[in-house]
Each structure stands twice: as C-alpha cells, then as structure tokens.
Design an enzyme around this catalytic site. Structure first.
Site, PDB file in Angstrom:
ATOM      1  N   TYR A 220      -2.687  -1.468  10.001  1.00 16.64           N
ATOM      2  CA  TYR A 220      -2.645  -1.662   8.551  1.00 16.64           C
ATOM      3  C   TYR A 220      -1.281  -1.219   7.998  1.00 16.64           C
ATOM      4  CZ  TYR A 220      -4.338  -1.229   3.687  1.00 16.64           C
ATOM      5  OH  TYR A 220      -4.523  -1.351   2.332  1.00 16.64           O
TER       6      TYR A 220
ATOM      7  N   SER B  24       0.858  -1.187   0.000  1.00 12.24           N
ATOM      8  CA  SER B  24       0.000   0.000   0.000  1.00 12.24           C
ATOM      9  C   SER B  24       0.891   1.233   0.000  1.00 12.24           C
ATOM     10  CB  SER B  24      -0.861  -0.014   1.270  1.00 12.24           C
ATOM     11  OG  SER B  24      -1.455   1.237   1.505  1.00 12.24           O
TER      12      SER B  24
HETATM   13  P1  NAD Z   1     -11.769  -5.168  -0.944  1.00 14.44           P
HETATM   14  O1  NAD Z   1     -12.167  -5.096   0.481  1.00 14.44           O
HETATM   15  O2  NAD Z   1     -12.795  -4.885  -1.988  1.00 14.44           O
HETATM   16  O3  NAD Z   1     -11.143  -6.597  -1.305  1.00 14.44           O
HETATM   17  C1  NAD Z   1     -10.424  -7.360  -0.382  1.00 14.44           C
HETATM   18  C2  NAD Z   1     -10.691  -8.830  -0.675  1.00 14.44           C
HETATM   19  O4  NAD Z   1      -9.908  -9.612   0.238  1.00 14.44           O
HETATM   20  C3  NAD Z   1     -12.163  -9.205  -0.458  1.00 14.44           C
HETATM   21  O5  NAD Z   1     -12.635  -9.978  -1.545  1.00 14.44           O
HETATM   22  C4  NAD Z   1     -12.124 -10.010   0.833  1.00 14.44           C
HETATM   23  O6  NAD Z   1     -13.153 -10.974   0.952  1.00 14.44           O
HETATM   24  C5  NAD Z   1     -10.749 -10.648   0.729  1.00 14.44           C
HETATM   25  N1  NAD Z   1     -10.281 -11.141   2.023  1.00 14.44           N
HETATM   26  C6  NAD Z   1     -10.350 -10.504   3.232  1.00 14.44           C
HETATM   27  N2  NAD Z   1      -9.873 -11.319   4.202  1.00 14.44           N
HETATM   28  C7  NAD Z   1      -9.483 -12.471   3.577  1.00 14.44           C
HETATM   29  C8  NAD Z   1      -8.911 -13.675   4.048  1.00 14.44           C
HETATM   30  N3  NAD Z   1      -8.639 -13.874   5.358  1.00 14.44           N
HETATM   31  N4  NAD Z   1      -8.627 -14.635   3.141  1.00 14.44           N
HETATM   32  C9  NAD Z   1      -8.912 -14.457   1.820  1.00 14.44           C
HETATM   33  N5  NAD Z   1      -9.473 -13.342   1.339  1.00 14.44           N
HETATM   34  C10 NAD Z   1      -9.744 -12.359   2.215  1.00 14.44           C
HETATM   35  O7  NAD Z   1     -10.554  -4.141  -1.078  1.00 14.44           O
HETATM   36  P2  NAD Z   1      -9.459  -3.925  -2.237  1.00 14.44           P
HETATM   37  O8  NAD Z   1      -9.208  -2.484  -2.328  1.00 14.44           O
HETATM   38  O9  NAD Z   1      -9.795  -4.653  -3.456  1.00 14.44           O
HETATM   39  O10 NAD Z   1      -8.188  -4.570  -1.540  1.00 14.44           O
HETATM   40  C11 NAD Z   1      -7.258  -5.375  -2.251  1.00 14.44           C
HETATM   41  C12 NAD Z   1      -5.883  -5.161  -1.674  1.00 14.44           C
HETATM   42  O11 NAD Z   1      -5.448  -3.834  -1.961  1.00 14.44           O
HETATM   43  C13 NAD Z   1      -5.779  -5.309  -0.162  1.00 14.44           C
HETATM   44  O12 NAD Z   1      -4.573  -5.955   0.177  1.00 14.44           O
HETATM   45  C14 NAD Z   1      -5.732  -3.875   0.322  1.00 14.44           C
HETATM   46  O13 NAD Z   1      -5.102  -3.763   1.568  1.00 14.44           O
HETATM   47  C15 NAD Z   1      -4.946  -3.239  -0.792  1.00 14.44           C
HETATM   48  N6  NAD Z   1      -5.081  -1.794  -0.894  1.00 14.44           N
HETATM   49  C16 NAD Z   1      -6.303  -1.223  -1.095  1.00 14.44           C
HETATM   50  C17 NAD Z   1      -6.398   0.164  -1.196  1.00 14.44           C
HETATM   51  C18 NAD Z   1      -7.712   0.868  -1.433  1.00 14.44           C
HETATM   52  O14 NAD Z   1      -7.774   2.099  -1.296  1.00 14.44           O
HETATM   53  N7  NAD Z   1      -8.769   0.183  -1.799  1.00 14.44           N
HETATM   54  C19 NAD Z   1      -5.240   0.939  -1.099  1.00 14.44           C
HETATM   55  C20 NAD Z   1      -4.014   0.324  -0.898  1.00 14.44           C
HETATM   56  C21 NAD Z   1      -3.940  -1.060  -0.804  1.00 14.44           C
END
Ligand code: NAD
Length: 256
Positions: free
Chosen positions: A148, A135
């Site tokens: 986080y 991130s």
């Molecule tokens: P999201 O919440 O839509 O997707 C996260 C996915 O991870 C979901 O499908 C959820 O069910 C799954 N998940 C959660 N716990 C789990 C587990 N124990 N085992 C398997 N799957 C699990 O959010 P996103 O934005 O698509 O996040 C994807 C990645 O990007 C994450 O690692 C998040 O930290 C990272 N990220 C997101 C952002 C943002 O602004 N959205 C920014 C930086 C990094």
C-alpha cells in the site's frame, strides 16, 4: 452559487467512504457527478439518491476506463474534473507479502490512478482538475502495509509528473494524503451489519487519541472538503502538490 456550478466531475471508488462524501459534496456544490465503482448496487443507489450518474468501472482495466469516459462524454459533452479515489489496503510484512497481493494493490491504487490520468486528461476541458488520492503512507513509512505504502508513494510521483505535463492546458493535478479516516478501510465493522459501528468508531478514537495530535480519527466529510478545495477555483494557483490531512500525525512525535 455553487463552487462547482457547470462542471462535470468523475469520482472513482464513489460507492462508499471518502468517495461517497466527495460525490455528495460536489453535487451540493453544483457539479454533475459521475460515480464510478465496482460496487454496482451501492453505487447505483447513491447516484439515484443524490441525482448523479453511476458507471461500473474497475479502475485497473483500461478498456473499462475508455467505456466510462465515453458514457460521460455522451451524457454531458465534457469532463472538467477527476478524483482518483478508488483504493484497497492489504496488511502483511514485506517478506510475507505474496507477489499476487502486491500486484493487486498496485493494480488498483497505482495503475488505476495512471489509467485515470491517461484516459481522462486527453478529453478533459482545459482548466480542469485531477485529484489523486495518495495517503499519509505516501509520504512516510508504516510497517505492515508495504504494498500500500509503495503504491501511494507512486501516486505522488504520478501527480507531480502529470502536473508538469498538463500545466500548459491549465489542468491542475494535486494529491490528497489522508491519515486515518473513519471508513470501511480503517473500520471494517462498517461492512458488518451486526457490528457496533459507533462503538468501533469510539474505540478507534481512543486508539488515535494516543497517536494523533488532534486526538481522533478523521471523518470522510473532512477529506471531501479538501477534495472540493482542490477541484474548485479556490485552489487556482496550486498544482503538483501533496496535501496531508491527518490531524497532525505527520508533524512528529510527542515525548511528554
Ligand atoms: P473504502 O474502502 O470505504 O472505499 C474504497 C472504494 O474504492 C470502495 O467503494 C471500493 O469499492 C472502491 N474500489 C476498490 N477497488 C476498486 C476498483 N478496482 N475499481 C473501482 N473502485 C474500486 O475506503 P476509503 O477510506 O473511502 O478509501 C478511499 C481512498 O482513500 C483510497 O484510495 C484509500 O487508499 C485512501 N485512504 C484511505 C484512508 C483511510 O484511513 N480510510 C487513509 C488514507 C488514504
């Protein structure tokens, strides 16, 4: 010709958000894609929609990783790529963060990534790729997301060490560092059937207009294109690196 023709790639957290867009794009580029998540109904439906396979996988559980990898090996006979994308976010100041909450975040974001590398790398084809999702908060601080940010900093450490340890087999390991991306994580309205999701997205754009030089929140499809770059031959001489995709947020602050 697709950029991932003949390759088998596992994407964790693929039932929605960035993982969904990665799975869709990888499939379009010719990969066999295995979607892994704890959201079974959504994951199964998406897999059916794009012609992929779904496995239930809680990324914090080593036994479930072993089972998932067996399913993939039995189905395709090989694994060429892994995108450790699953993640969770919790808001609290550090002094108000219960230990359980801190450990819950570490278990999914950090341990999940570690177990993915540990379980998949030994059976991965030489020349494979691992993309870990860190991130923006893996390279700088952000108040109220201490658990986080700590877990995402750790993901960069894992990325660098794995890159060194796996380079001898031609396996490349890199990390994505997204800024704010319009998924359920940044925009929980997406999970509320009654919510005005587009209105909320516009509100987020307004917010990020002030914070981010490019003036808007990022789209999961944009992150998927970076994940594709790091998973295909276009990035053949790149390993051990963090890739920030944040609309210029990390570049600095503007005083005018
Ligand atoms: P999201 O919440 O839509 O997707 C996260 C996915 O991870 C979901 O499908 C959820 O069910 C799954 N998940 C959660 N716990 C789990 C587990 N124990 N085992 C398997 N799957 C699990 O959010 P996103 O934005 O698509 O996040 C994807 C990645 O990007 C994450 O690692 C998040 O930290 C990272 N990220 C997101 C952002 C943002 O602004 N959205 C920014 C930086 C990094």
């Amino acid at each position: 010709m697709g950029k991932l023709d003949g390759r088998v790639v596992i994407v964790t957290g693929a039932a929605r958000g960035q993982g969904e867009q990665e799975a869709r794009l990888f499939r379009e580029e010719g990969a066999e894609v295995v979607l892994a998540d704890v959201l079974d109904e959504q994951g199964e439906a998406l897999a059916t929609d794009i012609g992929a396979r779904y496995v239930h996988l809680d990324v914090g559980d080593e036994g479930q990783w072993r089972d998932a990898v067996s399913v993939v090996k039995n189905a395709y006979g090989r694994v060429d790529g892994l995108v450790n994308n699953a993640g969770i976010l919790r808001f609290d100041s550090l002094v108000d963060t219960p230990l359980d909450e801190f450990m819950q975040v570490v278990r999914v974001n950090q341990v999940g990534c570690f177990l993915g590398i540990k379980t998949v790398a030994p059976v991965m084809e030489d020349g494979g790729t691992i993309v870990n999702t860190a991130s923006y908060t893996g390279v700088t601080g952000m108040a109220a997301v201490g658990s986080y940010a700590a877990s995402k900093h750790a993901v960069l450490g894992l990325t660098r060490v794995a890159a060194l340890e796996l380079a001898g087999r031609g396996i490349r390991v890199n990390a994505l560092c997204p800024g704010a991306i319009d998924t359920a994580m940044s925009n929980p309205a997406q999970l509320d059937p009654g919510a005005d999701v587009e209105g909320m997205s516009r509100a987020l754009d307004q917010l990020y207009r002030k914070l981010v030089p490019l003036g808007r929140i990022g789209r999961p499809e944009e992150v998927a294109r970076l994940a594709l770059f790091l998973t295909c031959e276009d990035s053949s001489y790149i390993t051990g690196q963090p890739f920030v995709i944040d609309g210029g947020w990390l570049a600095g602050v503007s005083v005018v």
